[in-house]
Design an enzyme around this catalytic site. Sequence first.
Site, PDB file in Angstrom:
ATOM      1  N   PHE A   4     -10.366  -4.373   0.099  1.00 61.10           N
ATOM      2  CA  PHE A   4      -9.699  -3.090   0.108  1.00 61.10           C
ATOM      3  C   PHE A   4      -9.646  -2.521  -1.292  1.00 61.10           C
ATOM      4  O   PHE A   4      -9.424  -3.243  -2.252  1.00 61.10           O
ATOM      5  CB  PHE A   4      -8.266  -3.239   0.631  1.00 61.10           C
ATOM      6  CG  PHE A   4      -8.207  -3.787   2.021  1.00 61.10           C
ATOM      7  CD1 PHE A   4      -8.326  -2.951   3.104  1.00 61.10           C
ATOM      8  CD2 PHE A   4      -8.041  -5.144   2.233  1.00 61.10           C
ATOM      9  CE1 PHE A   4      -8.272  -3.452   4.389  1.00 61.10           C
ATOM     10  CE2 PHE A   4      -7.989  -5.654   3.513  1.00 61.10           C
ATOM     11  CZ  PHE A   4      -8.098  -4.797   4.598  1.00 61.10           C
ATOM     12  N   ASP A   5      -9.826  -1.211  -1.396  1.00 60.54           N
ATOM     13  CA  ASP A   5      -9.646  -0.495  -2.643  1.00 60.54           C
ATOM     14  C   ASP A   5      -8.380   0.328  -2.475  1.00 60.54           C
ATOM     15  O   ASP A   5      -8.322   1.221  -1.636  1.00 60.54           O
ATOM     16  CB  ASP A   5     -10.847   0.405  -2.911  1.00 60.54           C
ATOM     17  CG  ASP A   5     -10.687   1.205  -4.184  1.00 60.54           C
ATOM     18  OD1 ASP A   5      -9.669   1.042  -4.883  1.00 60.54           O
ATOM     19  OD2 ASP A   5     -11.578   2.006  -4.478  1.00 60.54           O
ATOM     20  N   LYS A   6      -7.356   0.020  -3.254  1.00 65.15           N
ATOM     21  CA  LYS A   6      -6.056   0.654  -3.089  1.00 65.15           C
ATOM     22  C   LYS A   6      -5.987   2.035  -3.735  1.00 65.15           C
ATOM     23  O   LYS A   6      -4.962   2.679  -3.715  1.00 65.15           O
ATOM     24  CB  LYS A   6      -4.964  -0.239  -3.669  1.00 65.15           C
ATOM     25  CG  LYS A   6      -4.885  -1.616  -3.049  1.00 65.15           C
ATOM     26  CD  LYS A   6      -4.308  -1.575  -1.661  1.00 65.15           C
ATOM     27  CE  LYS A   6      -2.805  -1.616  -1.765  1.00 65.15           C
ATOM     28  NZ  LYS A   6      -2.115  -1.291  -0.559  1.00 65.15           N
ATOM     29  N   THR A   7      -7.079   2.527  -4.314  1.00 65.46           N
ATOM     30  CA  THR A   7      -7.073   3.836  -4.949  1.00 65.46           C
ATOM     31  C   THR A   7      -6.663   4.903  -3.946  1.00 65.46           C
ATOM     32  O   THR A   7      -7.164   4.946  -2.839  1.00 65.46           O
ATOM     33  CB  THR A   7      -8.473   4.169  -5.502  1.00 65.46           C
ATOM     34  OG1 THR A   7      -8.859   3.124  -6.378  1.00 65.46           O
ATOM     35  CG2 THR A   7      -8.482   5.492  -6.229  1.00 65.46           C
TER      36      THR A   7
END
Length: 113
Positions: A4-7
Site C-alpha cells: 500500500f502507498d499511503k500517499t
Amino acid sequence: VLCFDKTGTLTEEGLDVKGVLPCVNGAFAGGGFLNKDSEYSQDLVRLMASCHALSRIDGEIVGDEVDLKMFELSGWKLVNSEQSDKAVLQVSDRDGNLVNVLRALDFKSDLAR
C-alpha cells in the site's frame, strides 16, 4: 503480498488498486503490473474473484475495501450461494461459469489468520 502507498490518505477518501504483480516460481514476474486492461491468467482471476470476505446485503456488495477493489478488478459477479447446498459463496465470470467457495476462514488476530 499486498503493498500500500499511503500517499493522499489525508486528502482523498477511498482506495484504488493500481494492479497485480504476479509471482512465478518464487519471484515477481516481469512485465510490470497487471491492471484492469491486462490479460490475466485464469488462475489469478479466479483467485481474485473468490478469496475475499465479501457478502451481499440488500443487493449491495459489502466488505473490506481491499477485498472489494480486488473483486471489482476481477470483473466477476457475486452470486447467491442458495443455488448450492455446499457452497458458502459463489462467484461467476462473464460467461456464467461458477466457482464455489466451500469454506471461508475469517481473520482472527489471536490465531494470526
